[in-house]
Motif scaffolding. Structure first.
Motif, PDB file in Angstrom:
ATOM      1  N   ARG A 139       0.717  -1.157   0.013  1.00 12.35           N
ATOM      2  CA  ARG A 139       0.166   0.192   0.001  1.00 12.35           C
ATOM      3  C   ARG A 139       0.887   1.296  -0.026  1.00 12.35           C
ATOM      4  NH1 ARG A 139      -0.247   2.195   5.086  1.00 12.35           N
ATOM      5  NH2 ARG A 139       0.585   0.861   6.779  1.00 12.35           N
ATOM      6  N   PRO A 140       0.459   2.266  -0.626  1.00 11.21           N
ATOM      7  CA  PRO A 140       1.274   3.540  -0.968  1.00 11.21           C
ATOM      8  C   PRO A 140       1.448   4.297   0.606  1.00 11.21           C
ATOM      9  CG  PRO A 140      -0.769   3.716  -2.015  1.00 11.21           C
ATOM     10  CD  PRO A 140      -0.642   2.316  -1.741  1.00 11.21           C
ATOM     11  N   ILE A 141       2.498   4.581   1.028  1.00 10.31           N
ATOM     12  CA  ILE A 141       2.926   5.501   1.990  1.00 10.31           C
ATOM     13  C   ILE A 141       3.738   6.645   1.610  1.00 10.31           C
ATOM     14  CG2 ILE A 141       2.495   3.447   3.558  1.00 10.31           C
ATOM     15  CD1 ILE A 141       5.665   3.483   3.736  1.00 10.31           C
ATOM     16  N   LYS A 142       3.727   7.508   2.665  1.00 10.76           N
ATOM     17  CA  LYS A 142       4.721   8.629   2.644  1.00 10.76           C
ATOM     18  C   LYS A 142       6.072   8.209   3.198  1.00 10.76           C
ATOM     19  CE  LYS A 142       1.935  12.243   1.423  1.00 10.76           C
ATOM     20  NZ  LYS A 142       1.823  13.246   2.338  1.00 10.76           N
ATOM     21  N   ALA A 143       7.127   8.446   2.292  1.00  6.18           N
ATOM     22  CA  ALA A 143       8.363   8.032   2.702  1.00  6.18           C
ATOM     23  C   ALA A 143       8.802   8.858   3.928  1.00  6.18           C
ATOM     24  CB  ALA A 143       9.301   8.405   1.462  1.00  6.18           C
ATOM     25  N   ASN A 144       9.582   8.150   4.763  1.00 10.25           N
ATOM     26  CA  ASN A 144      10.100   8.695   5.928  1.00 10.25           C
ATOM     27  C   ASN A 144      11.589   8.929   5.565  1.00 10.25           C
ATOM     28  OD1 ASN A 144      10.947   9.222   8.513  1.00 10.25           O
ATOM     29  ND2 ASN A 144      10.744   7.189   9.169  1.00 10.25           N
ATOM     30  N   THR A 145      11.965  10.244   5.584  1.00 13.03           N
ATOM     31  CA  THR A 145      13.264  10.532   5.354  1.00 13.03           C
ATOM     32  C   THR A 145      13.783  11.463   6.612  1.00 13.03           C
ATOM     33  OG1 THR A 145      12.598  12.971   4.320  1.00 13.03           O
ATOM     34  CG2 THR A 145      12.992  11.048   2.863  1.00 13.03           C
ATOM     35  N   THR A 146      13.017  11.300   7.663  1.00  9.07           N
ATOM     36  CA  THR A 146      13.347  11.957   9.167  1.00  9.07           C
ATOM     37  C   THR A 146      14.722  11.356   9.736  1.00  9.07           C
ATOM     38  OG1 THR A 146      12.079  10.503  10.268  1.00  9.07           O
ATOM     39  CG2 THR A 146      11.100  12.636   9.540  1.00  9.07           C
ATOM     40  N   ARG A 147      15.129  10.208   9.237  1.00  8.30           N
ATOM     41  CA  ARG A 147      16.357   9.735   9.685  1.00  8.30           C
ATOM     42  C   ARG A 147      17.700  10.463   9.187  1.00  8.30           C
ATOM     43  NH1 ARG A 147      16.538   3.270   8.727  1.00  8.30           N
ATOM     44  NH2 ARG A 147      15.101   3.437  10.682  1.00  8.30           N
ATOM     45  N   LEU A 148      17.471  11.297   7.943  1.00 10.28           N
ATOM     46  CA  LEU A 148      18.655  11.962   7.358  1.00 10.28           C
ATOM     47  C   LEU A 148      19.488  12.624   8.328  1.00 10.28           C
ATOM     48  CD1 LEU A 148      16.957  12.675   3.788  1.00 10.28           C
ATOM     49  CD2 LEU A 148      19.208  11.116   4.447  1.00 10.28           C
ATOM     50  N   PRO A 149      19.086  13.648   9.265  1.00  7.88           N
ATOM     51  CA  PRO A 149      19.794  14.299   9.989  1.00  7.88           C
ATOM     52  C   PRO A 149      20.693  13.530  11.055  1.00  7.88           C
ATOM     53  CG  PRO A 149      17.578  15.258   9.775  1.00  7.88           C
ATOM     54  CD  PRO A 149      17.658  14.019   9.298  1.00  7.88           C
ATOM     55  N   GLU A 150      20.002  12.576  11.559  1.00  3.50           N
ATOM     56  CA  GLU A 150      20.524  11.553  12.410  1.00  3.50           C
ATOM     57  C   GLU A 150      21.734  10.905  11.863  1.00  3.50           C
ATOM     58  OE1 GLU A 150      19.736   7.788  15.391  1.00  3.50           O
ATOM     59  OE2 GLU A 150      18.207   8.735  14.022  1.00  3.50           O
ATOM     60  N   LEU A 151      21.458  10.522  10.474  1.00  2.79           N
ATOM     61  CA  LEU A 151      22.586   9.841  10.126  1.00  2.79           C
ATOM     62  C   LEU A 151      23.774  10.666   9.566  1.00  2.79           C
ATOM     63  CD1 LEU A 151      20.596   7.613   7.320  1.00  2.79           C
ATOM     64  CD2 LEU A 151      21.691   6.814   9.358  1.00  2.79           C
ATOM     65  N   MET A 152      23.501  11.733   9.097  1.00  2.00           N
ATOM     66  CA  MET A 152      24.590  12.968   8.977  1.00  2.00           C
ATOM     67  C   MET A 152      25.334  13.169  10.228  1.00  2.00           C
ATOM     68  SD  MET A 152      24.143  13.001   5.846  1.00  2.00           S
ATOM     69  CE  MET A 152      25.251  14.208   5.302  1.00  2.00           C
ATOM     70  N   ALA A 153      24.585  13.441  11.393  1.00  2.00           N
ATOM     71  CA  ALA A 153      25.458  13.788  12.553  1.00  2.00           C
ATOM     72  C   ALA A 153      26.170  12.594  13.157  1.00  2.00           C
ATOM     73  CB  ALA A 153      24.188  13.863  13.596  1.00  2.00           C
ATOM     74  N   GLN A 154      25.676  11.309  12.908  1.00  2.00           N
ATOM     75  CA  GLN A 154      26.420  10.072  13.275  1.00  2.00           C
ATOM     76  C   GLN A 154      27.667   9.838  12.336  1.00  2.00           C
ATOM     77  OE1 GLN A 154      23.783   6.904  12.890  1.00  2.00           O
ATOM     78  NE2 GLN A 154      22.769   7.456  14.860  1.00  2.00           N
ATOM     79  N   ALA A 155      27.471  10.409  11.087  1.00  2.00           N
ATOM     80  CA  ALA A 155      28.771  10.475  10.309  1.00  2.00           C
ATOM     81  C   ALA A 155      29.765  11.550  10.554  1.00  2.00           C
ATOM     82  CB  ALA A 155      28.288   9.874   8.755  1.00  2.00           C
ATOM     83  N   LYS A 156      29.359  12.590  11.070  1.00  2.00           N
ATOM     84  CA  LYS A 156      29.922  13.697  11.379  1.00  2.00           C
ATOM     85  C   LYS A 156      30.180  14.399  10.022  1.00  2.00           C
ATOM     86  CE  LYS A 156      32.577  12.286  15.494  1.00  2.00           C
ATOM     87  NZ  LYS A 156      33.677  12.069  16.201  1.00  2.00           N
ATOM     88  N   ALA A 157      29.178  14.390   9.282  1.00  2.00           N
ATOM     89  CA  ALA A 157      29.050  14.965   7.790  1.00  2.00           C
ATOM     90  C   ALA A 157      28.351  16.259   8.079  1.00  2.00           C
ATOM     91  CB  ALA A 157      28.460  13.991   6.856  1.00  2.00           C
ATOM     92  N   VAL A 158      28.767  17.208   8.882  1.00  2.00           N
ATOM     93  CA  VAL A 158      27.749  18.384   8.992  1.00  2.00           C
ATOM     94  C   VAL A 158      29.001  19.269   8.720  1.00  2.00           C
ATOM     95  CG1 VAL A 158      26.778  19.896  10.444  1.00  2.00           C
ATOM     96  CG2 VAL A 158      26.426  17.608  10.524  1.00  2.00           C
ATOM     97  N   TRP A 159      28.733  20.613   7.710  1.00  2.00           N
ATOM     98  CA  TRP A 159      29.697  21.436   7.510  1.00  2.00           C
ATOM     99  C   TRP A 159      29.381  22.796   7.627  1.00  2.00           C
ATOM    100  CZ3 TRP A 159      30.368  24.758   2.446  1.00  2.00           C
ATOM    101  CH2 TRP A 159      31.723  25.087   2.244  1.00  2.00           C
ATOM    102  N   ASP A 160      30.156  23.586   8.293  1.00  2.00           N
ATOM    103  CA  ASP A 160      29.851  25.051   8.894  1.00  2.00           C
ATOM    104  C   ASP A 160      30.265  26.009   7.915  1.00  2.00           C
ATOM    105  OD1 ASP A 160      32.772  24.856   8.997  1.00  2.00           O
ATOM    106  OD2 ASP A 160      32.659  25.145  10.905  1.00  2.00           O
ATOM    107  N   GLY A 161      30.816  25.662   6.512  1.00  2.00           N
ATOM    108  CA  GLY A 161      30.797  26.624   5.483  1.00  2.00           C
ATOM    109  C   GLY A 161      32.526  27.180   5.645  1.00  2.00           C
ATOM    110  N   VAL A 162      33.034  26.880   6.845  1.00  3.97           N
ATOM    111  CA  VAL A 162      34.527  27.387   6.628  1.00  3.97           C
ATOM    112  C   VAL A 162      35.653  26.333   6.829  1.00  3.97           C
ATOM    113  CG1 VAL A 162      35.950  28.698   8.578  1.00  3.97           C
ATOM    114  CG2 VAL A 162      33.555  29.338   8.185  1.00  3.97           C
ATOM    115  N   SER A 163      35.265  25.253   7.535  1.00  2.06           N
ATOM    116  CA  SER A 163      36.252  23.941   7.619  1.00  2.06           C
ATOM    117  C   SER A 163      36.525  23.600   6.447  1.00  2.06           C
ATOM    118  CB  SER A 163      35.876  22.991   8.653  1.00  2.06           C
ATOM    119  OG  SER A 163      35.401  23.485   9.812  1.00  2.06           O
ATOM    120  N   PRO A 164      37.843  23.253   6.238  1.00  2.00           N
ATOM    121  CA  PRO A 164      38.242  22.449   4.870  1.00  2.00           C
ATOM    122  C   PRO A 164      37.586  21.371   4.625  1.00  2.00           C
ATOM    123  CG  PRO A 164      40.097  23.276   6.167  1.00  2.00           C
ATOM    124  CD  PRO A 164      39.072  23.350   7.113  1.00  2.00           C
ATOM    125  N   LEU A 165      36.904  20.911   3.576  1.00  2.00           N
ATOM    126  CA  LEU A 165      36.268  19.781   3.276  1.00  2.00           C
ATOM    127  C   LEU A 165      36.879  18.594   3.549  1.00  2.00           C
ATOM    128  CD1 LEU A 165      34.261  20.624  -0.077  1.00  2.00           C
ATOM    129  CD2 LEU A 165      33.351  20.912   2.263  1.00  2.00           C
TER     130      LEU A 165
END
Length: 463
Positions: A139-165
């Motif tokens: 049955r069709p449902i709305k996709a759940n993408t709310t896990r994305l911020p948690e995944l990025m935080a766990q991977a420490k893949a958050v950029w402040d625009g200043v730090s070298p990539l």
């Protein structure tokens, strides 16, 4: 692999004549069939409704352009503890296993497969390929993408625009696909919603809200210097914006932002702002959502207009979030919000549906005064389960209007009828006469009668 029905010590193909009344007669020769002999060898029966059939037909022409690898036709996504979901390239379906009282035998009839059903004679041999005692309902449902911020935080893949990539971790699109229960199309929409951008080195990182606000302000400042006011009457292309901001083409292709280039904005973040806050206005009439999946090179030359409500909504949520409290005095908030949006933009609380609600008190409502405070209640932070969400909403406020509840249920409902069902199941409808009646106060003599409908929790603390 093909599977033969075992009878005692011997193994031989099952005859088609025995399939219809197998439970009554058993296999020829009176042998006993063990349970392990009827195991399924990789087959599953999927119920195909019109929505899933159409999704399969449409997916070949509805692929996100940012995919790093070809999309699988059908894929089940999620972690081991998640409920399984079936994804096409553009839609997501919940799966439910339905057991049958009888088993369906999948057979390979050999030469008999070409004959009409009524022409198959008893004694025709066939090999059992699988036995199916259940089917899968989708049955069709709305996709759940709310896990994305948690995944990025766990991977420490958050950029402040200043730090070298090179010093900031990154995720790949395939890694996100493997952990987020969403189709490719819906995943790309989730990336835009949560400000997850593929930067110049090819990795995906979440952009901090502070840096995104800085980039957004830089876009408006650069365009204002060219006498362009970014509203629904002033279209601008991404290529023009790059020129206004002094971003060289070499920076947009294969470059990277380092600490030495702290004042040089990432063109990929500028592009993200166009996708998030603007919509196309060219002749083909493509909407902002569709524009997220067009060719990247063509996207730079498409005229865009910035949507006032989208810009104001994002800035308003940032003002509330940085307040670090779920309650905000309304007058002070409106002043801070108005001072934060671009010049000429007008703010309205209607823009913050699903982010905050009036925190009405008995005294304020009884005196007819406007609500004094706002309750910060972002929809992304609520449970996905309808029962748990309704319980949390009623814990936050005892009475809700139908319109308010619909706003906070829209992201998990496929149809309005589904919301109506949840209101009947988890809430109790209360009709009050007069604005004062719902607070236990009598209507004054001669005052016109007005009925208001509110919803309260059906069972306090129910799950």
């Amino acid at each position: 692999m093909p599977y033969d029905l075992a009878t005692g010590a011997s193994t031989r193909p099952l005859r088609l004549a025995y399939a219809a009344d197998y439970e009554e007669r058993g296999p020829a020769g009176g042998g006993v069939v063990a349970t392990e002999d009827l195991e399924n060898h990789g087959y599953a029966l999927l119920e195909l409704d019109e929505a899933l059939e159409q999704a399969l037909l449409d997916q070949s022409t509805d692929q996100p352009s940012s995919s790093s690898s070809p999309s699988t036709t059908l894929v089940i996504r999620g972690q081991p503890r998640d409920e399984a979901v079936l994804c096409t390239s553009s839609s997501t379906f919940a799966l439910r296993r339905v057991e049958w009282s009888n088993a369906l035998l999948v057979v390979d009839a050999g030469s008999a497969a070409d004959a009409a059903e009524d022409e198959v004679q008893p004694g025709t041999s066939a090999t059992i390929q699988a036995t199916l005692a259940h089917l899968l309902e989708a049955r069709p449902i709305k996709a759940n993408t709310t896990r994305l911020p948690e995944l990025m935080a766990q991977a420490k893949a958050v950029w402040d625009g200043v730090s070298p990539l090179t010093k900031v971790s990154a995720c790949t699109l395939d890694e996100l696909r493997a952990q987020v229960q969403a189709s490719d199309y819906e995943l790309v929409e989730g990336l835009v919603h949560y400000d997850i951008v593929q930067l110049e080195d090819g990795g995906y990182r979440q952009i901090t809200s502070e840096h995104l606000c800085h980039v957004l302000a830089s876009i408006f400042t650069a365009c204002a210097a060219e006498d362009i006011r970014l509203d629904d009457r002033a279209p601008v292309t991404l290529r023009q914006c790059f020129a206004f901001m002094g971003l060289a083409p070499s920076t947009r292709q294969g470059g990277s932002c380092s600490s030495d280039d702290a004042d040089l904005l990432s063109p990929m973040v500028v592009r993200h702002c166009f996708r998030k806050f603007a919509t196309t206005c060219d002749a083909d009439g493509a909407s902002g959502d569709a524009a997220m999946h067009v060719d990247e090179a063509a996207y730079e030359d498409r005229p865009h207009v910035f949507v006032e409500s989208s810009v104001c909504r994002y800035i308003g949520q940032e003002v509330l979030r940085q307040h670090k409290s779920i309650h905000y005095e309304q007058h002070a908030f409106m002043e801070a919000w108005s001072a934060s949006v671009p010049e000429g933009y007008t703010v309205s609380l209607d823009m913050l549906e699903g982010i905050c609600i009036p925190n009405e008190t008995d005294d304020a409502a009884g005196s007819g005064a406007a609500p004094k405070t706002l309750l910060y209640l972002p929809i992304d932070e609520l449970p996905r389960d309808p029962a748990a969400r309704m319980r949390m909403l009623f814990d936050m406020r005892a009475k809700w209007s139908a319109e308010e509840l619909r706003v906070y249920l829209a992201d998990i409902a496929i149809t309005p009828a589904q919301i109506d069902m949840w209101l009947m199941k988890y809430a109790r409808r209360v009709t009050a006469t007069g604005a004062m009646a719902r607070h236990g106060k009598r209507k004054a003599h001669g005052q016109p009668s007005t009925e208001q409908v509110w919803y309260c929790a059906r069972i306090i603390g129910a799950t």
